[in-house]
Design a protein around this motif. Structure first.
Motif, mmCIF file in Angstrom:
data_model
loop_
_atom_site.group_PDB
_atom_site.id
_atom_site.type_symbol
_atom_site.label_atom_id
_atom_site.label_comp_id
_atom_site.label_asym_id
_atom_site.label_seq_id
_atom_site.Cartn_x
_atom_site.Cartn_y
_atom_site.Cartn_z
ATOM 1 N N GLU A 174 0.840 -1.191 0.000
ATOM 2 C CA GLU A 174 0.000 0.000 0.000
ATOM 3 C C GLU A 174 0.882 1.251 0.000
ATOM 4 O O GLU A 174 1.718 1.437 0.877
ATOM 5 C CB GLU A 174 -0.910 -0.007 1.221
ATOM 6 C CG GLU A 174 -1.988 1.052 1.165
ATOM 7 C CD GLU A 174 -2.974 0.901 2.312
ATOM 8 O OE1 GLU A 174 -3.278 1.931 2.934
ATOM 9 O OE2 GLU A 174 -3.414 -0.235 2.583
ATOM 10 N N THR A 175 0.706 2.073 -1.009
ATOM 11 C CA THR A 175 1.414 3.349 -1.110
ATOM 12 C C THR A 175 0.395 4.426 -1.435
ATOM 13 O O THR A 175 -0.707 4.121 -1.904
ATOM 14 C CB THR A 175 2.488 3.318 -2.225
ATOM 15 O OG1 THR A 175 1.824 3.231 -3.491
ATOM 16 C CG2 THR A 175 3.466 2.154 -2.044
ATOM 17 N N PRO A 176 0.751 5.688 -1.240
ATOM 18 C CA PRO A 176 -0.177 6.761 -1.606
ATOM 19 C C PRO A 176 -0.542 6.733 -3.098
ATOM 20 O O PRO A 176 -1.686 7.022 -3.459
ATOM 21 C CB PRO A 176 0.586 8.044 -1.250
ATOM 22 C CG PRO A 176 1.546 7.626 -0.188
ATOM 23 C CD PRO A 176 1.923 6.216 -0.516
ATOM 24 N N LEU A 177 0.418 6.363 -3.956
ATOM 25 C CA LEU A 177 0.126 6.314 -5.393
ATOM 26 C C LEU A 177 -0.838 5.183 -5.730
ATOM 27 O O LEU A 177 -1.746 5.347 -6.553
ATOM 28 C CB LEU A 177 1.421 6.157 -6.196
ATOM 29 C CG LEU A 177 2.348 7.377 -6.197
ATOM 30 C CD1 LEU A 177 3.671 7.041 -6.888
ATOM 31 C CD2 LEU A 177 1.672 8.563 -6.881
ATOM 32 N N VAL A 178 -0.674 4.023 -5.093
ATOM 33 C CA VAL A 178 -1.594 2.902 -5.315
ATOM 34 C C VAL A 178 -2.985 3.271 -4.814
ATOM 35 O O VAL A 178 -3.995 3.006 -5.482
ATOM 36 C CB VAL A 178 -1.069 1.613 -4.642
ATOM 37 C CG1 VAL A 178 -2.132 0.529 -4.635
ATOM 38 C CG2 VAL A 178 0.193 1.123 -5.337
ATOM 39 N N GLU A 179 -3.053 3.905 -3.658
ATOM 40 C CA GLU A 179 -4.347 4.331 -3.117
ATOM 41 C C GLU A 179 -5.041 5.325 -4.042
ATOM 42 O O GLU A 179 -6.243 5.210 -4.293
ATOM 43 C CB GLU A 179 -4.164 4.956 -1.728
ATOM 44 C CG GLU A 179 -3.982 3.945 -0.630
ATOM 45 C CD GLU A 179 -3.926 4.611 0.736
ATOM 46 O OE1 GLU A 179 -4.769 5.480 1.018
ATOM 47 O OE2 GLU A 179 -3.022 4.247 1.507
ATOM 48 N N ALA A 180 -4.291 6.301 -4.541
ATOM 49 C CA ALA A 180 -4.872 7.291 -5.453
ATOM 50 C C ALA A 180 -5.399 6.617 -6.715
ATOM 51 O O ALA A 180 -6.500 6.929 -7.187
ATOM 52 C CB ALA A 180 -3.835 8.354 -5.805
ATOM 53 N N HIS A 181 -4.632 5.685 -7.255
ATOM 54 C CA HIS A 181 -5.050 4.972 -8.459
ATOM 55 C C HIS A 181 -6.307 4.142 -8.186
ATOM 56 O O HIS A 181 -7.258 4.161 -8.982
ATOM 57 C CB HIS A 181 -3.908 4.074 -8.954
ATOM 58 C CG HIS A 181 -4.280 3.217 -10.108
ATOM 59 N ND1 HIS A 181 -4.621 3.724 -11.347
ATOM 60 C CD2 HIS A 181 -4.373 1.865 -10.219
ATOM 61 C CE1 HIS A 181 -4.899 2.727 -12.161
ATOM 62 N NE2 HIS A 181 -4.769 1.587 -11.510
ATOM 63 N N ALA A 182 -6.333 3.449 -7.076
ATOM 64 C CA ALA A 182 -7.483 2.609 -6.736
ATOM 65 C C ALA A 182 -8.746 3.446 -6.550
ATOM 66 O O ALA A 182 -9.835 3.039 -6.965
ATOM 67 C CB ALA A 182 -7.189 1.807 -5.474
ATOM 68 N N GLU A 183 -8.611 4.620 -5.935
ATOM 69 C CA GLU A 183 -9.771 5.493 -5.740
ATOM 70 C C GLU A 183 -10.321 5.990 -7.070
ATOM 71 O O GLU A 183 -11.529 6.140 -7.225
ATOM 72 C CB GLU A 183 -9.400 6.678 -4.851
ATOM 73 C CG GLU A 183 -9.270 6.311 -3.394
ATOM 74 C CD GLU A 183 -8.882 7.486 -2.528
ATOM 75 O OE1 GLU A 183 -9.104 8.652 -2.942
ATOM 76 O OE2 GLU A 183 -8.350 7.247 -1.425
ATOM 77 N N MET A 184 -9.442 6.231 -8.025
ATOM 78 C CA MET A 184 -9.886 6.716 -9.335
ATOM 79 C C MET A 184 -10.465 5.595 -10.190
ATOM 80 O O MET A 184 -11.269 5.850 -11.087
ATOM 81 C CB MET A 184 -8.702 7.338 -10.093
ATOM 82 C CG MET A 184 -8.157 8.590 -9.484
ATOM 83 S SD MET A 184 -6.699 9.157 -10.384
ATOM 84 C CE MET A 184 -7.465 9.858 -11.829
ATOM 85 N N GLY A 185 -10.067 4.359 -9.916
ATOM 86 C CA GLY A 185 -10.375 3.230 -10.782
ATOM 87 C C GLY A 185 -11.837 3.055 -11.144
ATOM 88 O O GLY A 185 -12.172 2.764 -12.281
ATOM 89 N N GLU A 186 -12.713 3.197 -10.168
ATOM 90 C CA GLU A 186 -14.129 2.980 -10.438
ATOM 91 C C GLU A 186 -14.781 4.155 -11.148
ATOM 92 O O GLU A 186 -15.932 4.057 -11.578
ATOM 93 C CB GLU A 186 -14.857 2.670 -9.138
ATOM 94 C CG GLU A 186 -14.450 1.321 -8.571
ATOM 95 C CD GLU A 186 -15.217 0.958 -7.316
ATOM 96 O OE1 GLU A 186 -16.219 1.633 -7.002
ATOM 97 O OE2 GLU A 186 -14.808 -0.010 -6.670
ATOM 98 N N GLY A 187 -14.073 5.247 -11.309
ATOM 99 C CA GLY A 187 -14.640 6.433 -11.936
ATOM 100 C C GLY A 187 -14.866 6.321 -13.437
ATOM 101 O O GLY A 187 -15.559 7.153 -14.022
ATOM 102 N N LEU A 188 -14.315 5.304 -14.074
ATOM 103 C CA LEU A 188 -14.490 5.153 -15.519
ATOM 104 C C LEU A 188 -15.799 4.456 -15.874
ATOM 105 O O LEU A 188 -16.392 4.729 -16.917
ATOM 106 C CB LEU A 188 -13.301 4.387 -16.117
ATOM 107 C CG LEU A 188 -13.260 4.247 -17.628
ATOM 108 C CD1 LEU A 188 -13.297 5.604 -18.318
ATOM 109 C CD2 LEU A 188 -12.012 3.474 -18.049
#
Length: 188
Positions: A74-88
């Motif tokens: 878990e990193t801040p970059l992975v968290e940011a990516h995961a949060e954006m993931g469902e937005g598509l």
């Protein structure tokens, strides 16, 4: 079959490549068909099918990404990516809906308001003849076409931008700080 692993490898990077190609391709096809009705008639049902395949890949990508997120550091970059993931997903659902609308309007516009279809055959003139003419006039009307075109442009741009943003955040999560920008063999 789990969407997490494919032949022993995480499925997420594999699905991502399909989604990254099909979402912009669907968006481009949608806009072209909304601008150019002859293109919509040529593509026919392939436009909605392309949208459905893109949606399936986005859902598979999201699901496999959630699986992978539970198994990486878990990193801040992975968290940011995961949060954006469902937005598509909502954007691609809108692409599919508009693809169906454009396809339907293309079919409806084939019928002329004068009771003939695009090849000059009578539409039957029976109980549905009046409705078919009204539908054909509506489908061919400039206001309807303009509204559909504007919606297609907004949704297509939104979907492509969101796909880019999510992909960029994923690439940063995977690659940032893990390679050298210098010449091969250089340290640093």
């Amino acid at each position: 079959m789990s969407v997490g692993l494919i032949n022993g490898l995480p499925g997420h990077p594999l699905f991502v490549h399909g989604a990254v190609v099909l979402v912009p391709l669907t968006a481009l096809a949608l806009v072209l068909c909304a601008v150019w009705p002859a293109m919509a008639r040529r593509l026919g049902w392939m436009l909605p099918v392309l949208g459905l395949v893109a949606l399936a890949l986005v859902v598979l990508t999201t699901e496999s990404g959630e699986w992978l997120e539970e198994r990486v550091k878990e990193t801040p970059l992975v968290e940011a990516h995961a949060e954006m993931g469902e937005g598509l997903t909502p954007w691609v659902i809108a692409l599919v809906v508009l693809a169906v609308v454009v396809w339907w309007l293309g079919r409806a516009a084939r019928r002329r308001p004068d009771g003939e279809d695009a090849v000059g055959s009578p539409t039957g003139g029976g109980p549905t003849g009046g409705r078919a003419s009204t539908t054909a006039r509506m489908a061919a009307s400039v206001p309807v076409r303009v509204v559909v075109l504007v919606l297609a442009l907004v949704v297509s741009v939104g979907a492509v931008v969101q796909a880019y943003r999510i992909g960029d955040s994923g690439a940063k999560a995977v690659w940032e700080g893990k390679f050298s920008t210098g010449e091969p063999g250089e340290k640093g």
